[in-house]
Design an enzyme around this catalytic site. Structure first.
Site, PDB file in Angstrom:
ATOM      1  CG  ASP A 114      96.290  25.570 -79.563  1.00 11.60           C
ATOM      2  OD1 ASP A 114      95.393  26.222 -79.000  1.00 11.60           O
ATOM      3  OD2 ASP A 114      96.559  24.390 -79.258  1.00 11.60           O
ATOM      4  CG  ASP A 258      94.439  10.080 -84.719  1.00 12.18           C
ATOM      5  OD1 ASP A 258      95.120   9.348 -83.969  1.00 12.18           O
ATOM      6  OD2 ASP A 258      94.918  10.639 -85.721  1.00 12.18           O
TER       7      ASP A 258
END
Length: 629
Positions: A114, A258
């Site tokens: 990224d 997560d």
């Protein structure tokens, strides 16, 4: 002690403690409340009730830590490894990619950048990895993973943070759980190779030094297996692509993608497994600033989930056990309010003379001491060796104001950005650390002032109160214990020396050092990293040249490195420590060194166990031509 015996002992102690806990809370609720200071009295009681709830949930989660699952080797499965990265230093990412290259099971490694950095693309190509990027950074890590899922096709996906170096058998020891077609995810423990981090407090020489997350990864997550409630912690983990696809990919509704994704998987009927064996090593936050930044992100993401429709208390199709497990893990962030109350109560008693109880100090101690002692005993037993009371209390205080601030998201929703945990020590670290502990220092000052006022009142009668002397003594003792723990916290942070940006492994490797004048010295390293090393030599062997060449006897083969001697400092028994900074090494030497440091060493292996000075290994062969180059 056999595992089963340890488990039954833990359960017995927990049940005895739970029985006394019920009696103690009944006594506190019916015989001790001060109606003249009802708010103060109820706040104190609520703090104790919260502690009791936390203990009950802790015992519930860890009732069975030895749950087993079917496992069969699964050959010829498509395995992709995803390494999401944004701004991590290149050498940290390089170690992870070299580690991925050692994984024996056939796989394809993808670097998901990224940061869109050309040097990362070049590194990936040099190490045989594929490079993926995207046009924007929408949804941070979660968006990065989802973008990669759309462009790859492996049946299973290993997800590793950019600083998490896997072991060669990572896939071999985890893929077999997916023989059960309802298994979506296998999570592994997060262990760390930089054992000198702020979150480590283990004894020197421990195979797995104790750290702030030890109780969670070594006891709580294994216990969650019984209830199908183990959750994804981001890295290291392996997931079934079909499972992620079935819930719309990695969750993007919070900054803790997560646990959010885990909720969706459990709600959809998938199973998760926690494999309690260390098969990857990462970097723990080195400073309190980095530690607090990471914990703030976790806590704020949890608050986002709690105030959403995916709150585990109301999310459809979760079992009661799963709801309780998620609730236990999320309520831990509110324990900070309890800790703050326990810190302030004795100081408020000493300053105001107002009591939250109507019993004598002696009567309170008679009931409270068994409650306190049994609580520590039960937590140690249920914690299976990973609960250390003073250490846990210190870290609870270090996180206290961070978690209190994060909890404000519940009532004050706001846009939260995903901030990557710093992976190296930055300039100005000491100022950052002082700012981080300033609230604790202020709290310590307030407690110290309260104790000083109380002592002055006892000796000189500055102001009269209706408190019995026994109450005064109990409050003073309690305040002093609090002050002692705060002092320990401040000392643990402020006395730390941050001399390097990178961790030096305590590695003892045979070495031959060739000086510019052609002299040879056989020695052993005292520490080692990709950037430099320390050598310990006898004082009568001391010579200094601006440039040296070092031949290291690594397990995978000799490594020849050029370096500069930076300093020589006297040590015990006539030894001198010489610091060396590396200058040049070829690609194969660098790969060998990375493999030794990040794959071999974290498992406790060393190149030699011989005491200094170790003789050079027989196969060392330093050619004069190399020295002249």
């Amino acid at each position: 002690m056999p595992i089963q015996s340890q488990q039954w002992r833990a359960r017995a102690v927990a049940l005895i403690t739970g029985a006394y806990l019920l009696y103690y809370l009944w006594w506190r609720s019916t015989a001790t409340l001060n109606l003249d200071a009802l708010v103060f009295s109820l706040i104190f009681l609520l703090a104790e009730l919260q502690g009791a709830l936390s203990f009950v949930l802790f015992t519930f989660m860890t009732w069975d830590c030895e749950h087993e699952f079917p496992f069969e080797p699964l050959p010829e499965c498509g395995v992709d490894i995803f390494i999401p990265t944004f701004n991590e230093p290149l050498d940290i990412l390089e170690a992870t990619l070299v580690g991925c290259g050692t994984i024996r099971y056939p796989h394809t490694t993808y670097v998901l950048d990224d940061g869109r950095r050309p040097e990362v693309a070049a590194l990936a190509a040099a190490l045989g990895c594929r490079y993926l990027t995207r046009e924007n950074n929408l949804h941070a890590k979660a968006g990065n993973l989802n973008a990669a899922l759309a462009r790859t096709d492996g049946e299973f996906v290993v997800i590793l943070d950019a600083d998490t170096v896997p072991q060669p058998d990572f896939v071999d020891k985890t893929l077999g759980y997916f023989v059960d077609e309802r298994v979506a995810l296998v999570q592994l423990p997060q262990e760390f190779y930089n054992a000198d981090s702020i979150q480590h407090a283990g004894r020197h020489g421990e195979p797995e030094p104790w750290h702030d997350q030890a109780l969670f990864y070594r006891v709580i997550q294994p216990g969650k297996n019984r209830w199908n409630a183990a959750f994804w912690c981001g890295s290291p983990a392996i997931v079934r692509r079909a499972a992620l696809d079935s819930v719309g990919g990695v969750a993007t509704g919070s900054i803790t993608e997560d646990i959010h994704t885990s909720l969706r998987l459990h709600s959809a009927g998938w199973k998760t497994i926690y494999h309690n064996e260390t098969l990857a090593y990462g970097i723990a936050p080195q400073t309190l600033h980095a530690f607090a930044l990471q914990r703030l992100r976790w806590a704020q993401g949890t608050m986002q989930i709690l105030r959403s429709r995916e709150n585990p208390l109301i999310k459809p199709r979760l079992t009661l056990a799963q709801r309780l497990n998620y609730l236990a893990s999320m309520l831990t962030y509110f324990d900070s309010f309890q800790k703050l109350i326990y810190l302030l109560v004795p100081a408020l008693i000493l300053v105001t003379g107002v009591l939250p109880l109507t019993v004598s100090g002696r009567d309170y101690l008679v009931h409270w001491l068994p409650y306190f002692a049994l609580g520590i005993l039960a937590n140690r037993a249920v914690g299976r060796g990973s609960f250390r009371y003073l250490r846990v209390e210190e870290y609870n205080l270090l996180k206290m104001f961070t978690f209190i601030w994060a909890s404000s998201v519940i009532v004050w929703p706001r846009r939260l950005g995903f901030r990557v945990t710093p992976k190296e020590t930055a300039n100005g670290v000491y100022a950052q650390e002082r700012r981080q502990v300033a609230p604790l220092a202020l709290l310590l000052g307030l407690i110290a002032a309260a104790v000083a006022l109380a002592l002055a009142n006892v000796m000189f009668g500055i102001h009269r109160t209706h408190m019995a002397e026994s109450i005064y003594l109990v409050a003073i003792f309690w305040a002093l214990v609090n002050a002692g723990i705060l002092v320990g916290c401040l000392y643990a942070v402020l006395h730390r020396v941050h001399a390097r940006k990178r961790y030096r492994f305590p590695a003892h490797v045979p070495a031959i050092v060739l000086g510019a004048d052609g002299s040879l010295l056989e020695t052993t390293t005292s520490d080692l990293s990709l950037q430099g090393m320390g050598l310990v030599i006898a004082a009568d062997q001391l010579w200094l040249s601006p440039r040296v060449e070092i031949l290291l006897a690594l397990p995978e083969g000799d490594a020849l490195i050029t370096g500069d001697i930076l300093h020589a400092r006297g040590g015990p028994r006539g030894r001198t420590r010489v610091g060396v900074r590396f200058r040049e090494m070829n690609a194969e030497t660098r790969r060998r060194l990375i493999s030794y440091l990040f794959v071999t060493l974290p498992r406790g292996a060393t190149a030699t166990t011989q005491p200094f000075p170790a003789p050079a290994a027989p196969h060392l062969d330093l050619q004069p031509a190399a020295a002249a180059a």
